[in-house]
Design an enzyme around this catalytic site. Structure first.
Site, PDB file in Angstrom:
ATOM      1  NE  ARG A  89      -1.737  -2.004   3.273  1.00  0.00           N
ATOM      2  CZ  ARG A  89      -1.952  -2.199   4.558  1.00  0.00           C
ATOM      3  NH1 ARG A  89      -3.076  -1.822   5.115  1.00  0.00           N
ATOM      4  NH2 ARG A  89      -1.023  -2.767   5.312  1.00  0.00           N
ATOM      5  CG  ASP A 123       2.470   6.675   2.308  1.00  0.00           C
ATOM      6  OD1 ASP A 123       1.328   6.255   2.596  1.00  0.00           O
ATOM      7  OD2 ASP A 123       3.374   6.833   3.155  1.00  0.00           O
ATOM      8  NE  ARG A 141       8.333   9.105   2.416  1.00  0.00           N
ATOM      9  CZ  ARG A 141       7.153   9.712   2.529  1.00  0.00           C
ATOM     10  NH1 ARG A 141       6.031   9.041   2.264  1.00  0.00           N
ATOM     11  NH2 ARG A 141       7.090  10.970   2.874  1.00  0.00           N
TER      12      ARG A 141
END
Lengths: 267, 267
Positions: B50, B52, B199
């Site tokens: 999923r 972003d 990230r």
């Protein structure tokens, strides 16, 4: 006035092309505006290649005269700071002598044409490559390309808007190779090119890759010296001006590094 | 109902992320709408990762049940035809058994984080890489990354919005290497990741590359199990989901081919 040689990278999509025009924003105007903000005057920028709307560059070269000796790094960083919202970057700026002319001293111009050759369209590289869905025969394309290498009247392979009086050019290199992943790369090198010449080559070589044309058809098209004998002109999306070589620089034998599509050890 | 495994490429910029949301268009909705146009029904798409908003994929995997057995090539081409104006492409579609679940059968997820490390900003790759202007020490980054490999409580390296109950994950690979041209690549592989985990790694390893943090600082941050100990989270621009491996498939030891940044013999 100190003269600077600028190496320029840009995404051609948002611009009407390299050269200033009345109908929209050009790369030249973007950089000239940034230079005005830096120095307060209105210096003119001279580029080596007048790329069309939508054509990209990783190694365009230009020169500009500034009223002060700022130093190369300051020129690069200040121009980039003034172009923050643009798709133009000064990769390098260096002081050069007043006899350096980005356009007229250029000895070799290197271009890369990127074809994206797979069944599915290019979701990420859209606008940065030419998507061709039919499987291309790269060897046949390279062989046919060799027909075009050398000194020829390239009237077949130039735009009807081409302003050059003389259609004779010496094409030093036209290589078709397997690029990264699903890409097919066409590398073209000559001292100078006619308007739309490389896009005309790319559109014609694609027909060869699809086995709709042979090398002999390419030769017939060249010999016709007639625009209507050319294959369709490929879109600007896949075209990159990657480098310009000047007198006195060491001779480049391999295509320049291309920031947009470069080597890695991942496979 | 025949089930299809789809390999999906997308540019994350125009979308709110992979998953359907009320506040904008998602990649899932784009593909589901195309599937509706193909089959007339409203099938649901299930994705392996999923991602972003702004995160890209070259090898996202999803499954979907369609009312008819169209065949893989037809599914691929028809979905692509219905998504012509989108930045989403079905790279491959193949019929699979009803026991294949893109999300729950996934054994390994591969991500690539692309840092663009040079003084001048990225004119062409803007939005497709993270521009870092200070010179990075790639070896120091790779060494510090090894602190994170293994089974750990990764509470430091996840979003405060992360919904996973258990912050323990097994990170199988975190390699930092010189990528093409001015790029630095971080390749991460694990069965599953926490929200913003890669990230968070990228933002922290950048501090190491800039010599503002050491490997020991990274270890302290990991041991703290505290979100506030993490370096800044890197932007979505540089992140790509590049592949998902499933049970029964041959084990992949090298990072997958990445269409957005792939090898070539040009240098």
């Amino acid at each position: 006035m100190p003269r600077y040689k600028l190496t320029v990278e840009y995404d051609g999509r948002p611009y009407v092309g390299w050269q200033r025009q009345k109908n929209g924003l050009s790369v030249q105007e973007v950089i000239e505006t940034a230079a005005h903000k830096l120095c307060g005057e209105r210096p003119t920028l001279f580029g080596a290649g007048r790329t069309d709307a939508g054509v990209h560059a990783t190694g365009q070269v230009a020169h500009i005269d500034l009223p002060k000796d700022y130093g190369g790094e300051t020129v690069r960083d200040a121009l980039n700071a003034h172009m923050r919202d643009e798709r133009v970057a000064i990769v390098e700026a260096e002081g050069v002598g007043a006899d350096f002319d980005a356009r007229f001293s250029a000895r070799r111009r290197w271009y890369l044409y990127r074809i994206f050759n797979r069944r599915a369209p290019a979701a990420i590289l859209n606008g940065q490559v030419w998507w061709v869905s039919r499987d291309l025969d790269i060897e046949a394309m390279h062989e046919a390309a060799q027909v075009l290498v050398g000194t020829h009247d390239f009237n077949t392979f130039r735009s009807t808007h081409c302003q050059a009086k003389n259609p004779i050019r010496t094409l030093e290199k036209l290589d078709v190779t397997k690029g990264p992943g699903d890409e097919v790369h066409i590398v073209a090198m000559a001292q100078s090119f006619l308007h739309n010449q490389i896009r005309s080559f790319a559109g014609t070589l694609k027909l060869v890759g699809e086995q709709r044309w042979t090398s002999a058809d390419v030769r017939d098209a060249l010999d016709a010296r007639d625009r209507t004998a050319c294959g369709p002109v490929a879109p600007p999306d896949g075209l990159y001006l990657t480098a310009v070589d000047y007198t006195g620089e060491p001779k480049r034998t391999l295509p320049p590094y291309d920031a947009a599509s470069a080597p890695t050890d991942i496979d």
